[in-house]
Design an enzyme around this catalytic site. Structure first.
Site, PDB file in Angstrom:
ATOM      1  N   HIS A 108       0.604  -0.881   0.014  1.00 52.79           N
ATOM      2  CA  HIS A 108      -0.096  -0.184   0.059  1.00 52.79           C
ATOM      3  C   HIS A 108       0.679   1.446   0.108  1.00 52.79           C
ATOM      4  O   HIS A 108       0.318   2.099  -0.300  1.00 52.79           O
ATOM      5  CB  HIS A 108      -0.732  -0.065   0.910  1.00 52.79           C
ATOM      6  CG  HIS A 108      -1.903  -0.904   1.599  1.00 52.79           C
ATOM      7  ND1 HIS A 108      -3.318  -0.801   0.252  1.00 52.79           N
ATOM      8  CD2 HIS A 108      -2.809  -2.418   1.722  1.00 52.79           C
ATOM      9  CE1 HIS A 108      -3.574  -1.123   0.334  1.00 52.79           C
ATOM     10  NE2 HIS A 108      -2.980  -2.470   1.010  1.00 52.79           N
ATOM     11  N   ASP A 115      -7.093  -1.867  -1.882  1.00 53.64           N
ATOM     12  CA  ASP A 115      -8.400  -2.848  -0.748  1.00 53.64           C
ATOM     13  C   ASP A 115      -9.980  -2.215  -1.125  1.00 53.64           C
ATOM     14  O   ASP A 115      -9.908  -0.995  -1.576  1.00 53.64           O
ATOM     15  CB  ASP A 115      -8.446  -2.261   0.871  1.00 53.64           C
ATOM     16  CG  ASP A 115      -7.689  -2.329   1.697  1.00 53.64           C
ATOM     17  OD1 ASP A 115      -6.420  -3.921   1.100  1.00 53.64           O
ATOM     18  OD2 ASP A 115      -7.480  -1.950   2.520  1.00 53.64           O
ATOM     19  N   GLU A 179      -7.622 -12.028   3.333  1.00 51.98           N
ATOM     20  CA  GLU A 179      -8.023 -10.664   2.987  1.00 51.98           C
ATOM     21  C   GLU A 179      -9.308 -10.813   1.733  1.00 51.98           C
ATOM     22  O   GLU A 179      -8.191 -10.921   0.485  1.00 51.98           O
ATOM     23  CB  GLU A 179      -7.589  -9.684   3.361  1.00 51.98           C
ATOM     24  CG  GLU A 179      -6.620  -9.255   4.691  1.00 51.98           C
ATOM     25  CD  GLU A 179      -5.679  -8.260   4.853  1.00 51.98           C
ATOM     26  OE1 GLU A 179      -5.583  -7.787   3.472  1.00 51.98           O
ATOM     27  OE2 GLU A 179      -5.526  -8.030   5.942  1.00 51.98           O
ATOM     28  N   HIS A 182      -8.198  -7.500  -0.290  1.00 53.31           N
ATOM     29  CA  HIS A 182      -7.268  -6.874  -0.761  1.00 53.31           C
ATOM     30  C   HIS A 182      -6.228  -8.208  -2.125  1.00 53.31           C
ATOM     31  O   HIS A 182      -6.719  -8.618  -2.271  1.00 53.31           O
ATOM     32  CB  HIS A 182      -5.753  -7.168   0.308  1.00 53.31           C
ATOM     33  CG  HIS A 182      -4.836  -6.652   0.031  1.00 53.31           C
ATOM     34  ND1 HIS A 182      -3.875  -5.963   1.202  1.00 53.31           N
ATOM     35  CD2 HIS A 182      -3.593  -7.074  -0.331  1.00 53.31           C
ATOM     36  CE1 HIS A 182      -2.902  -4.975   0.066  1.00 53.31           C
ATOM     37  NE2 HIS A 182      -2.158  -6.023  -0.514  1.00 53.31           N
TER      38      HIS A 182
END
Length: 199
Positions: A108, A115, A179, A182
């Site tokens: 990120h 996300d 996740e 993500h």
């Protein structure tokens, strides 16, 4: 490079330059696992241009294959200083597997991860079976078959997640095991070695 200077760097694009997406940056408000605004005055609505181009490809795929659905960006650029705050917040919780160690760096922080979820034509988020940033095994794509067999997740949840993954794959993004929200652009170690980290 500091986040305050990102607008001067041609390698980054603002999310407002990408048509066909919704933006709801959860760390710019209290709706996250820390339960407070972590971005403050920082403008974190940015992606590296390669990731932004990937989002545009994902938007085009959705338009062709699931008309009426849109990507909602929940987090994009996350400055390294904020990554440190997330890491420190989880100290002693046993949940640090959900947050990249700042010593290595989150993708990120290079603007090469985001996300996302999906919304329908009425702007309602699709039910993915667990919430954004829900740090539980219900969020793990690698366990979806088990969760389906035990009733933890439903076929509808899995269809929604698969639609999101297919759209992001069409954009060139890689999913991760734990996740559903993500996605990374390019190999993580390559990004850490060759791209600019935003502080």
């Amino acid at each position: 490079m500091h986040c305050e200077h990102i607008a001067t760097c041609p390698d980054f694009r603002h999310l407002s330059s990408i048509t066909g997406i919704d933006v709801d940056l959860r760390y710019a408000g209290p709706h996250n696992f820390v339960r407070r605004d972590l971005y403050g005055a920082l403008d974190c609505a940015w992606l590296h241009r390669l990731a932004a181009e990937g989002v545009e490809r994902a938007v085009d795929w959705l338009d062709a294959h699931a008309r009426g659905h849109r990507l909602r960006v929940l987090d994009a650029l996350r400055p390294h200083r904020v990554q440190v705050l997330l890491w420190d917040h989880l100290d002693g919780t046993g949940l640090r597997d959900y947050v990249a160690d700042p010593a290595r760096g989150s993708i990120h922080s290079f603007g090469m991860a985001l996300d996302v979820t999906l919304v329908d034509a009425h702007g309602r988020e699709l039910d993915m079976g667990s919430g954004f940033d829900e740090m539980s095994e219900r969020s793990h794509p690698r366990l979806e078959a088990d969760h389906l067999s035990t009733g933890v997740l439903t076929p509808v949840h899995l269809r929604h997640r698969e639609l999101l993954r297919r759209a992001m794959a069409a954009g060139g993004f890689n999913a991760i095991e734990h996740e559903w929200w993500h996605f990374d652009m390019l190999d993580r170690e390559h990004v850490r070695r060759h791209f600019i980290r935003v502080e």
